[in-house]
Design an enzyme around this catalytic site. Sequence first.
Site, PDB file in Angstrom:
ATOM      1  N   SER A 571       0.597  -1.699  -0.096  1.00 56.50           N
ATOM      2  CA  SER A 571       0.253   0.438  -0.162  1.00 56.50           C
ATOM      3  C   SER A 571       0.754   1.129  -0.120  1.00 56.50           C
ATOM      4  O   SER A 571       1.649   1.483  -0.272  1.00 56.50           O
ATOM      5  CB  SER A 571      -1.478  -0.304   0.999  1.00 56.50           C
ATOM      6  OG  SER A 571      -2.160   0.772   0.776  1.00 56.50           O
ATOM      7  N   HIS A 686      -7.890  -4.971  -0.030  1.00 56.12           N
ATOM      8  CA  HIS A 686      -6.500  -4.050  -0.190  1.00 56.12           C
ATOM      9  C   HIS A 686      -5.472  -5.280   0.290  1.00 56.12           C
ATOM     10  O   HIS A 686      -4.775  -4.781   0.291  1.00 56.12           O
ATOM     11  CB  HIS A 686      -6.640  -3.157   0.279  1.00 56.12           C
ATOM     12  CG  HIS A 686      -5.644  -2.309   0.475  1.00 56.12           C
ATOM     13  ND1 HIS A 686      -5.241  -1.912  -0.211  1.00 56.12           N
ATOM     14  CD2 HIS A 686      -5.477  -1.722   1.556  1.00 56.12           C
ATOM     15  CE1 HIS A 686      -4.063  -1.478  -0.394  1.00 56.12           C
ATOM     16  NE2 HIS A 686      -4.537  -0.803   1.074  1.00 56.12           N
TER      17      HIS A 686
END
Length: 712
Positions: A571, A686
């Site tokens: 991320s 995610h």
Amino acid sequence: MRSLVLALLASTSLMTASHAAEPTPAKAEIRTPLSELGKDDPYLWMEEIEGTRAMDWAKARNGKTLPVLQGDARYATLEAQALAILNAKDRVPGVSFGGDGSLRNFWQDASHVRGLWRQTTLESYRTAEPVWETILDIDALSKAENANWVYKGASCLPPEETRCLITLSNGGKDAVTVREFDTSTRSFVAGGFNLPEGKQNYSWLDKDTLLVAREWEPGQVTKSGYAYVLKTMKRGQPLSAAQEVYRGTETDVSVSPFVLRDADGVTQAVIAYRGVTFFESEKHLLTDKGSVKLDLPLKSSIQALVDGQMVVLLEQDWAEKGFKTGDLISFDLAALKAAPATTKAMLVLRPTARQSVEQVTTTRTKLVVALLDNVRGVAQVLTHGAKGWSAQTLALPANASIGLGSSAEKDERLFVTVTGYLTPSTFWLADAGSLKLEQVKASPARFDASTHVVEQFEATSTDGTKVPYFVVRPRAAKSDGNSPTLLYAYGGFQVSMTPAYSGVMGKLWLERGGTYVVANIRGGGEFGPAWHAAGLKENRQKVYDDFFAVSQDLITRKITSPRRLGIMGGSNGGLLMGVALTQRPELYNAIVVQVPLFDMIRYSQIGAGASWVGEYGDPAIPSERAVIAKYDPYSNLRAGQKYPEVFIETSTKDDRVHPAHARKAAARLEELGYPVLYYENIDGGHAASANLAETARRQALEYVYLSRKLMD
């Protein structure tokens, strides 16, 4: 809980709509139209998240990468070892208190891939083999509904906590469906609350009313893709009948409700959080007569209510009130509601320069705070009295990470976890009143840690800042630069990297002779909000300089060498990996880029990127774009560089950091003639994995890649 967690949930009876005042515009630069940013990018088509062309490209790359990594003789063993650890029946289940005194847990294993929500008693939990009752079987639900459900949690109405809002995601996306469930009947409530899929913030108002912020009308979301209109929704009402109680603006990040309830579950205040930026929020007290904006710094977060005191964490100086960044303060809530403009705050706790408030929770009458002290955990119990707040320390093991778990609220009990890099997690039942501690569970070891040691060092960054990092390595390792070393870091959003036990990492890396390093670089929260602020926007390069300083320090100490040094991050940490690739490729021989941001010129237009301008800056503002352009990995990829072969991972279902970042990074590298390993999981959100089998596969792929690059 930090102010960056904007999706706070809440509740009480509100009927009057309120509107956020438009902020007074500051004198600003002329913004560049978003349509002009990256308009000549040949890979814009990859931003169509499930477009046919993009999906065909991703599947083709999977078809090239998987045979290479899965074809390695080590892969099958590593995947089996990872899956065995993840599915182990003797894992210690973390639990939370239910309103009836039961202990609840969500569990996944080989037989329950999607998971079971279940419960037991404390007496049974203390035994080696607790007896569990299933509340909800997600595998059975998915089969019955022919759905790809991923369980995202349950929000239960106190104090009984028998009526719960179950959050379900299609494949792991942030957009969720919310359905009312009755734990006493073990069934979804006929005609109960049912919120269709969307990115939404919600909470119980009372047993027949919800507070919900969502996309009520098509396109009624912020530029970041989140809700800015908050409404009350009555049982049996369609969405169209919900009544507005608060409205932000399209330029906000989001609006969400937050409730302050006492220990008996009685609502004492309802607050609308207006997320002006990712880190800044206005707090509006909602009443039957409208809203009142509370006099709190934008960078602050309401943490708890205990003994009538509303506890707030400051993430910026509040000089006019005499408070500093990192302070924990409190207000008498009754006085605050009666006279919001004149009620004074008192200091609860002031961390030192090497401390930070990591977690805050409450029992019935106590405030419990988890502190980081030079990146090591401490837990304090604070009591409010006539002369202010007094503190006592829980006598938990030292030199470890301490996590505050569920608290009972009907009494002074709470669960606490203690863990370290080489120490499996232990689960403690603490009494915040008596300070008594009982170790109720201990996780079994998943790898042989007897031959390893944990050390903490400091590197000196470019500007002289001392940056700590942990090294976990074989005790007998020679300082000759030949240790295969994996360096992990994040460096953003005030997220702290603390010591934690990973059975998979230990088994697949440490036990095989690897060294593991975690860097506590700026941008994180290890030393409080100031450590985070030091790496924001125009100071972003400091985050990367810190990382390079740690990398160089490892080499200087001869713990490893560029030939044996690999790095990993996801991320925001994936962005860090991209910067390392483009700025200092000579330091590394392996880079694992997980669900990354990569195209920073267009990031605010992709996925939820617009919500992060408070962290990185706004590419539409020329001066801020100039800073971003200096480190933007995508535009700084060049031909003829000595880039190592990277391994890039993402997920099609990631609706937070769009998979286009990873896709475009791989495509651009291929275009420039570099070899690339690329894997896109079709599910997973995610986390890049929707269940334990997918997690084991991803981890095995990573460690095969690292073995090939650093051990061979």
